[in-house]
Scaffold this motif. Structure first.
Motif, mmCIF file in Angstrom:
data_model
loop_
_atom_site.group_PDB
_atom_site.id
_atom_site.type_symbol
_atom_site.label_atom_id
_atom_site.label_comp_id
_atom_site.label_asym_id
_atom_site.label_seq_id
_atom_site.Cartn_x
_atom_site.Cartn_y
_atom_site.Cartn_z
ATOM 1 N N LEU A 276 0.811 -1.213 0.000
ATOM 2 C CA LEU A 276 0.000 0.000 0.000
ATOM 3 C C LEU A 276 0.848 1.268 0.000
ATOM 4 O O LEU A 276 1.887 1.337 0.668
ATOM 5 C CB LEU A 276 -0.926 -0.001 1.216
ATOM 6 N N ALA B 60 -7.576 1.411 -2.206
ATOM 7 C CA ALA B 60 -6.785 0.282 -2.712
ATOM 8 C C ALA B 60 -7.157 -1.000 -1.966
ATOM 9 O O ALA B 60 -7.311 -2.068 -2.574
ATOM 10 C CB ALA B 60 -5.294 0.572 -2.562
ATOM 11 N N PHE C 79 -0.781 -0.185 -7.094
ATOM 12 C CA PHE C 79 -1.784 0.849 -7.313
ATOM 13 C C PHE C 79 -1.152 2.178 -7.713
ATOM 14 O O PHE C 79 -0.079 2.547 -7.216
ATOM 15 C CB PHE C 79 -2.632 1.045 -6.055
ATOM 16 N N GLY D 80 -5.466 -0.263 -9.851
ATOM 17 C CA GLY D 80 -4.603 -1.391 -9.550
ATOM 18 C C GLY D 80 -4.049 -2.040 -10.813
ATOM 19 O O GLY D 80 -4.809 -2.494 -11.668
#
Length: 291
Positions: free
Chosen positions: A61, A73, A152, A162
């Motif tokens: 992330l 995400a 992402f 993504g």
């Protein structure tokens, strides 16, 4: 290595990844995609390797995207869990996404006993990859076309998007880099690029791992002072960075600190001729663009 573990051998890294995979296995039960919220570090690299061993798709992330970006995400990737660190969250002052359960590295490490480490070492030394995958929690051996990771976008034009990368895609990129970047036995890479970006994920994680390069991680590419010292102390020979960070090092690092560098590659944004020339004039190294 990194500032917490100055030296980790290839065997120690594999042993650590196996031990992590085994202790994380119940937390990852029934999940195809697993979230990771860690900076460039030994721990971040080993969790990525552990997840890949277990047949999961990793989702690193983007902690610079804020809570809303990370939540978006996490929801799109249908993440149920995110592996992170209390120390990292506190230092980076992160607001955590609310759509998934946090798995804290500090707690995970406490659950790895000396017996677990010894068993992981035996597995690392003697087990074939199919056995390692099964013990790590994989239900089947992944094919080259299976999904390895989802990276992402930053979400600058709306919701983060993504990008789904297969094992074949990553391997093709890694071998493409290897054909251009001729590696020498003593080469060491500085790992300052985040794993949530393709540049850092491909080069400072899988390229270095697959080709057995020494790598020294540092969690923030903005720390020009410590980075200059690390390059000098550990004789780093390959610097992968962005023009923005290169500009910072141009101002804050000395030619003596960067004396061991033989390759400097930038990516993620355009490298101006003025910056490239200024860097070459100061350090005597020609900078190459990664594209």
């Amino acid at each position: 290595g990194d500032f917490t573990k100055p030296k980790v051998s290839c065997l120690e890294a594999l042993t650590g990844a196996i031990a992590l995979a085994r202790v994380l296995r119940p937390h990852w039960e029934g999940q195809e995609h697993v979230g990771i919220l860690l900076p460039p570090s030994v721990g971040g690299a080993l969790v990525n390797i552990a997840a890949t061993l277990s047949g999961r798709t990793t989702v690193n992330l983007n902690y610079t995207a804020g809570r809303s970006g990370m939540d978006s995400a996490a929801q799109q990737a249908q993440l149920r869990t995110i592996v992170t660190s209390r120390l990292f969250v506190e230092k980076a002052k992160l607001e955590l996404p609310e759509s998934a359960t946090m798995i804290w590295m500090e707690d995970v490490r406490k659950n790895i006993s000396s017996t677990d480490r010894f068993f992981a070492l035996l597995l690392a030394l003697f087990s074939p990859i199919t056995v390692l995958e099964k013990i790590a929690g994989a239900t089947r051996s992944p094919s080259m076309d299976d999904l390895a990771t989802i990276i992402f976008s930053s979400g600058s034009t709306g919701e983060p998007k993504g990008v789904m990368l297969s094992h074949f895609s990553i391997d093709a990129n890694v071998e493409g880099i290897a054909q251009v970047l001729h590696i020498e036995y003593r080469d060491r890479i500085l790992g300052i690029l985040p794993f949530f970006h393709s540049f850092g994920y491909l080069t400072t994680l899988w390229f270095a791992t697959i080709h057995g390069l020494g790598i020294l991680y540092h969690p923030s590419p903005l720390d020009a002072g410590p980075i200059g010292e690390m390059v000098h102390t550990h004789r780093i020979s390959i610097l992968l960075t962005t023009p923005t960070f290169l500009q910072l090092y141009l101002r804050r690092c000395t030619p003596e600190q960067f004396g061991s560098l033989r390759v400097v590659i930038t990516g993620a944004e355009k490298l101006s001729n003025r910056l490239a020339q200024a860097f070459e004039d100061r350090f005597g190294i020609k900078t190459h663009e990664g594209y």
